[in-house]
Design a protein around this motif. Structure first.
Motif, PDB file in Angstrom:
ATOM      1  N   PRO A  33       0.811  -1.221   0.000  1.00  0.00           N
ATOM      2  CA  PRO A  33       0.000   0.000   0.000  1.00  0.00           C
ATOM      3  C   PRO A  33       0.846   1.273   0.000  1.00  0.00           C
ATOM      4  N   VAL A  34       1.958   1.251   0.756  1.00  0.00           N
ATOM      5  CA  VAL A  34       2.860   2.409   0.782  1.00  0.00           C
ATOM      6  C   VAL A  34       3.556   2.567  -0.563  1.00  0.00           C
ATOM      7  N   GLY A  36       2.392   1.649  -3.399  1.00  0.00           N
ATOM      8  CA  GLY A  36       1.376   2.146  -4.326  1.00  0.00           C
ATOM      9  C   GLY A  36       1.188   3.652  -4.213  1.00  0.00           C
ATOM     10  N   ARG A  37       1.184   4.171  -2.974  1.00  0.00           N
ATOM     11  CA  ARG A  37       1.023   5.610  -2.799  1.00  0.00           C
ATOM     12  C   ARG A  37       2.234   6.371  -3.329  1.00  0.00           C
ATOM     13  N   GLU A  38       3.440   5.905  -3.020  1.00  0.00           N
ATOM     14  CA  GLU A  38       4.644   6.622  -3.422  1.00  0.00           C
ATOM     15  C   GLU A  38       4.870   6.559  -4.932  1.00  0.00           C
ATOM     16  N   SER A  40       2.349   6.080  -7.079  1.00  0.00           N
ATOM     17  CA  SER A  40       1.063   6.432  -7.714  1.00  0.00           C
ATOM     18  C   SER A  40       0.490   5.261  -8.513  1.00  0.00           C
ATOM     19  N   SER A  42      -2.227   2.213  -9.308  1.00  0.00           N
ATOM     20  CA  SER A  42      -3.633   1.887  -9.140  1.00  0.00           C
ATOM     21  C   SER A  42      -3.778   0.586  -8.357  1.00  0.00           C
ATOM     22  N   GLN A 290      -5.111  -1.262   6.541  1.00  0.00           N
ATOM     23  CA  GLN A 290      -4.514   0.022   6.184  1.00  0.00           C
ATOM     24  C   GLN A 290      -5.519   0.990   5.576  1.00  0.00           C
ATOM     25  N   HIS A 291      -6.350   0.506   4.663  1.00  0.00           N
ATOM     26  CA  HIS A 291      -7.254   1.414   3.951  1.00  0.00           C
ATOM     27  C   HIS A 291      -8.501   1.753   4.760  1.00  0.00           C
TER      28      HIS A 291
END
Length: 456
Positions: A33-34, A36-38, A40, A42, A290-291
């Motif tokens: 998840p981290v 994916g955020r860093e 960007s 999907s 997490q989400h």
């Protein structure tokens, strides 16, 4: 441990490689998840970061087994460790999602060379049934240690030094494994007559890729999308093409006579079902924590610890008990316990308190690992010595297909459900049904007592 007259160094060397492979499966769940955020990425991109590794791992395991039998299991094992370690360094340096996915694919190739050789090398080093059962138990315990360490280690690294260290941690482990193997593991016999059967291998890769890709895309496109349905249909066609090729080939990659063995074919299917349930649960739970609950990466690792910590204890315990009870009671009991655990999660309702999820997670982790030793011994015990690599590859291919489909289906259910809680509960129910099906299958195909490998 293996008895005193047998050196322990081969066991340590082989288990170090297997530890690295399994660690990379579990450590990524809290980090992705981290990542994916860093980067960007999907949700589909996140699934491919997780599943790309498993896809290649599963698709090329049979090739890894055939190469091990043909060129020598030690040589192929060492090649896999080298590829895996270098690919881990590439993952750590990834500038974007596409680069990371490609590096994960190469990691999966290294893992596909490592794992078949790991079981074959243990069978070679510990030929006596009692010693081999203990070695297989500790091999399974190593998976438990890696599974236990993965979420916590991943959460700690992501929260402190960053997600790239999730991959850098493989470098010292890989170097130590390679050094131990070259120094302490005996050379393996070569069998130049063993085929690689490239058409059959292509069919296996196509089956795994089409199945995983279709399940990944179902969450974004919908289950009735023509592309998803076409992909699933082509996956079935590729599997049928593989079976036909193996039936007609003079020197098949995987002799169909092995699959006709109730113990081997059934044991491989059990491995698929319990990996489907366990890794689907870990992936779905990681996203839920997490989400939806706002846990940090480290908090997610701690939240998952009850599930994965039980795997180490269960593997050691089953390795000891199997000499008294045989394999069948342990596999059946483990699958029933795991199935009840995930059914308990599904029945806990929408957004249950974390305390209500601890026992279901512990049951799933314990039950899965408790059944691993017996199912491994069942498959390897049914294999002639000349096909040890192929048998190991078959078992681990089916397990990794289970992992890939569990993650893909879990992600798709989350994406397509009306609410996140509904998606989580549906995913857990699917895992519970897989476990219960594995319990019924184990009662039919797992021998009550351990057997000596054919041809040993």
């Amino acid at each position: 441990m293996p008895s005193a007259h047998r050196p322990r160094a081969p066991l340590l060397a082989v288990c170090a490689g297997y530890f690295m492979v399994i660690l990379d499966v579990t450590v990524i769940n809290v980090a992705v998840p981290v990542i994916g955020r860093e980067l960007s990425a999907s949700l589909t991109g996140i699934q491919w970061i997780t599943d790309g590794y498993t896809l290649v791992f599963a698709g090329f395991l049979l090739t890894g087994g055939a190469l091990g039998d043909r060129l020598g299991n030690r040589r192929v094992f060492c090649a896999g460790v080298t590829v895996f370690t270098l690919a881990s360094a590439a993952c750590a340096l990834a500038p974007g999602t596409a680069f990371l996915v490609v590096a994960r694919l190469v990691e999966g190739l290294g893992a596909a060379l490592i794992v078949p050789g790991s079981l074959a090398l243990l069978q070679q080093a510990y030929p006596e049934p009692a010693e081999r059962s203990r070695a297989f138990g500790l091999w399974g315990a190593m998976a438990g240690i890696a599974a236990s360490a993965g979420p916590l280690l991943g959460g700690l690294l992501v929260s402190t030094v960053g997600w790239r260290w999730v991959f850098l941690i493989n470098l010292p482990v890989g170097a130590a494994c390679l050094a131990l193997t070259l120094r302490h593991v005996a050379r393996s016999p070569r069998r130049p007559d063993r085929p690689l059967d490239l058409p059959a291998q292509a069919a296996v890769v196509a089956t795994v890729a089409l199945l995983t890709g279709s399940l990944n895309e179902a969450g974004r496109r919908g289950w009735s999308d023509p592309a998803v349905l076409a992909g699933l249909g082509l996956a079935v066609s590729a599997a049928a093409a593989f079976a036909l090729r193996e039936r007609l080939a003079r020197s098949p990659l995987l002799p169909l006579g092995l699959l006709r063995s109730r113990a081997m074919g059934g044991g491989a299917l059990i491995g698929l079902l319990f990996n489907f349930g366990f890794y689907g649960m870990v992936f779905t739970a990681s996203l839920e924590f997490q989400h939806q609950r706002g846990y940090s990466a480290l908090g997610t690792g701690l939240a998952l610890f009850p599930a994965v910590a039980m795997t180490m204890f269960a593997s050691v315990l089953s390795g000891r008990l199997t000499r008294r009870t045989g394999d069948r009671p342990l596999v059946v009991a483990g699958m029933l316990l795991a199935g009840l655990g995930l059914a308990g999660w599904a029945a806990a309702g929408a957004g249950p308190a974390y305390a209500l999820l601890v026992v279901p997670m512990m049951a799933a982790g314990f039950g899965t690992s408790f059944a691993l030793t017996g199912s491994t011994a069942t498959v390897m015990g049914a294999a002639p010595a000349a096909h040890a690599g192929a048998a190991s590859a078959l078992f681990n291919t089916s397990r990794q297909i289970g992992s890939a489909t569990g993650v893909a289906l879990g992600g798709s259910l989350l994406a397509s459900a009306t609410t996140y809680g509904t998606g989580v509960r549906t995913s857990m129910l699917a895992g519970a049904l897989a476990y219960l099906a594995a319990a019924a299958l184990a009662w039919w195909c797992v021998p009550a007592k351990a057997r000596r490998p054919a041809g040993a």
